[in-house]
Design a protein around this motif. Sequence first.
Motif, short mmCIF file in Angstrom:
data_model
loop_
_atom_site.label_atom_id
_atom_site.label_comp_id
_atom_site.label_asym_id
_atom_site.label_seq_id
_atom_site.Cartn_x
_atom_site.Cartn_y
_atom_site.Cartn_z
N LEU A 50 29.76 51.47 38.94
CA LEU A 50 29.66 50.05 39.25
C LEU A 50 28.33 49.58 38.66
CD1 LEU A 50 30.68 47.54 40.76
CD2 LEU A 50 29.47 48.36 42.77
N VAL A 110 32.94 49.30 36.00
CA VAL A 110 33.18 48.01 36.66
C VAL A 110 31.89 47.20 36.63
CG1 VAL A 110 33.78 46.89 38.83
CG2 VAL A 110 34.88 49.05 38.20
N PHE A 117 29.77 43.43 37.38
CA PHE A 117 29.71 42.07 37.92
C PHE A 117 28.35 41.49 37.57
CE2 PHE A 117 28.19 44.73 41.40
CZ PHE A 117 27.17 44.02 41.98
N PHE A 174 32.93 38.60 38.86
CA PHE A 174 33.39 39.99 38.92
C PHE A 174 34.50 40.24 37.91
CE2 PHE A 174 31.50 41.20 43.06
CZ PHE A 174 31.06 39.95 43.46
N ASN A 230 38.52 35.80 32.15
CA ASN A 230 39.34 36.87 32.73
C ASN A 230 38.78 37.45 34.03
OD1 ASN A 230 41.08 36.78 30.42
ND2 ASN A 230 39.52 37.93 29.30
N ALA A 231 37.84 36.76 34.64
CA ALA A 231 37.26 37.26 35.90
C ALA A 231 38.34 37.38 36.97
CB ALA A 231 36.16 36.33 36.39
N THR A 232 38.19 38.38 37.84
CA THR A 232 39.15 38.54 38.94
C THR A 232 38.61 37.97 40.25
OG1 THR A 232 38.27 40.77 39.27
CG2 THR A 232 40.30 40.58 38.00
N SER A 233 37.30 37.68 40.28
CA SER A 233 36.74 37.15 41.53
C SER A 233 35.45 36.39 41.24
CB SER A 233 36.46 38.30 42.50
OG SER A 233 35.91 37.82 43.69
N PHE A 234 35.26 35.25 41.92
CA PHE A 234 33.98 34.54 41.90
C PHE A 234 33.43 34.49 43.31
CE2 PHE A 234 35.80 31.48 38.45
CZ PHE A 234 35.49 32.37 37.45
N THR A 235 32.20 34.92 43.49
CA THR A 235 31.55 34.65 44.79
C THR A 235 30.24 33.94 44.51
OG1 THR A 235 30.55 36.86 44.98
CG2 THR A 235 32.73 36.55 45.94
N ASP A 293 26.07 37.19 47.78
CA ASP A 293 27.00 38.32 47.82
C ASP A 293 26.61 39.38 46.80
OD1 ASP A 293 29.39 39.62 48.67
OD2 ASP A 293 30.40 38.90 46.88
N LEU A 346 25.62 43.32 47.55
CA LEU A 346 26.13 44.48 46.80
C LEU A 346 25.00 45.24 46.11
CD1 LEU A 346 29.32 42.74 45.44
CD2 LEU A 346 29.15 44.34 47.34
N ALA A 392 25.57 44.76 55.40
CA ALA A 392 25.96 44.22 54.09
C ALA A 392 24.74 44.04 53.19
CB ALA A 392 26.70 42.89 54.26
N ASN A 424 42.04 44.22 44.43
CA ASN A 424 41.68 42.80 44.54
C ASN A 424 42.58 42.19 45.62
OD1 ASN A 424 39.69 42.40 42.39
ND2 ASN A 424 41.40 42.95 41.03
N PHE A 480 45.02 36.96 40.33
CA PHE A 480 43.60 36.82 40.67
C PHE A 480 42.83 36.20 39.51
CE2 PHE A 480 45.43 40.00 43.35
CZ PHE A 480 44.99 39.60 44.60
N GLN A 481 43.19 36.58 38.29
CA GLN A 481 42.50 36.02 37.12
C GLN A 481 42.80 34.52 36.98
OE1 GLN A 481 44.12 38.95 34.42
NE2 GLN A 481 42.09 39.84 34.06
N PRO A 495 40.25 32.99 40.27
CA PRO A 495 39.34 34.00 40.81
C PRO A 495 38.54 33.52 42.03
CG PRO A 495 38.67 33.31 38.58
CD PRO A 495 39.99 32.69 38.85
N LYS A 496 38.43 32.22 42.17
CA LYS A 496 37.70 31.70 43.33
C LYS A 496 38.40 32.06 44.64
CE LYS A 496 34.31 29.33 45.00
NZ LYS A 496 33.00 29.96 44.95
N THR A 511 39.78 34.93 45.34
CA THR A 511 39.77 36.36 45.65
C THR A 511 38.79 36.62 46.78
OG1 THR A 511 40.20 36.82 43.32
CG2 THR A 511 39.40 38.66 44.66
#
Lengths: 264, 271
Positions: A22, A46, A48, A54, A74-79, A83, A88, B114, B173, B206-207, B210-211, B213
């Motif tokens: 990661l 992986v 981010f 991510f 192509n991102a799979t997640s936005f935070t 975060d 992380l 966390a 995911n 998810f792509q 992505p928001k 996810t």
Amino acid sequence: MECTRQEMMAIATGREFSNGELAIFGVGLSMLAGYWAQKNHAPDLVAFTEGGVFGSSPVGGLPWGIEDTRISANATSFTNAIDALGCLVASGRVDNAVIGAAQIDKFGNVNTTGIWEEGTQPWKAGRYTLPKVRLNGSGGANEIACGAKKFILMVTHEKKRFADRVDYISSPGYLSGGDSRAKMGFVGGGPCCVVTTLGILRPDPVTKEFYLDAYYPFSSVEEIKENTGWDLKVSANVKMAPEPTAKELANLRAIDTTGSLRKG
Amino acid sequence: MIRKVMDMKSAVNLIKEGQLLGFGGNSLHRTPAAFGFELANRGLKKLKLCNTAQGIASDILCAMDAVDTLYFGFFGFENQYGLAPGMRKGCQEGKIKVMEGPCTAIIAALRASACGVPFMTMAGLWGSQLIDQLPGFYRVVESPFDGTKVVAVKALRPDYAVLHVHEADEFGNARINGSDYQDVLLSRAAAKTIITAEKIVPTKTFQDNPKLTSIPHFLVAAVVEAPEGAKPGYCFGLYDTADDAGMKAYQKAVKENAVPAYLANVTERRA
């Protein structure tokens, strides 16, 4: 294979990544090194960003920063940064990372805060003094330097950038060497290598002083010592880093679509 | 990305005796019931469970004597179904120790984990007996800047967060529709996360957005497809109210000491 110094640096940096790690690649040329590793030998690496993007695979040239929208492809997640950096990275989940620097020293400390006139550095003056050049600051590098299990320093090899002691520690390497970092109790382990435009430096396991481990097909031990601001120790087993293979270079140029690494 | 799809039994087998688990959802809503039932079948002891408002997934483990410690702010089945019978029985018989907090204190403990710090501070709380009686979990401390009193809540790091979600891909995911309660925080606080999902969907889902996810794949150790996996609880937008007969059957089973038979029945129906 003919390649530029920056391409060699990117490949040498990318070789430090393993499959399944990661990682945070940083921005600029280091990001090309990371995405090259993913394409070349570490498909399950992986990544981010510190801004909370991510799993992306940037398109359309080198993103200029973590806020560049090209980084989101192509991102799979936005935070968000709370975060990504606050959780992380800070909690020690990140295996490997790349950090750049305006100035580093023999213990791998990073200065991205400012450059001072000789003698006026805050640690010499005993108080905060005004810098000659104010730089852009730590950004997320301090959190990564403290929290990542290990990190790679990627720096253009010039004497002014390789100081006996940095003017200002923006992000900690091994501090004053020996066990001084271990005493701080960081969750992260510190810099594993310095990859430059001329060669690769690694820390002595006991003193934590960086020594020369490898030079490149186009550089030499002498050239590297001349461009280092401290009396650089050289490994008894110093070697030439493997020349980029045709496959490695083809993969890099497929990532570096706009030729950012071929300019220098 | 690494594929992590497995069946429920394999996911449950990741759990070891004595571990701290954080079940997601809130009371009846998105409680990972199918996972809880399968875990209750394993006969593990001394599990520790934490989350703000726990549901039937936690309660059945209490009813099966699998739990020795609970961290919660609230543990009940709301006005419709009343007190949580397994938890109540375990606590009244002295088998379960409760580290009670207001929900925010449980959140503070998870936030500490966390963020990688040993405790998290919060306002309020003093004056209640929660503070006085649980010095292992709460301490009143002073700000080093101006002496203001705050409460330090000790970090809770679950070995696993177990979250029931709407959609997941085969890599982990995951997307939660409706409120995510503490599920996103649990995934960051826990060492690893187990996802049970109503539906396995392609990564492109998810792509494309992505928001939306909730959980990135690298935090996840296992993905289990579990349609209706929150029943007899509910899942926003898919089955929006509790399974009345199922809840009543569960309560009756605890009351009559017939939980193993209930469990055999519900897990057999899923298999």
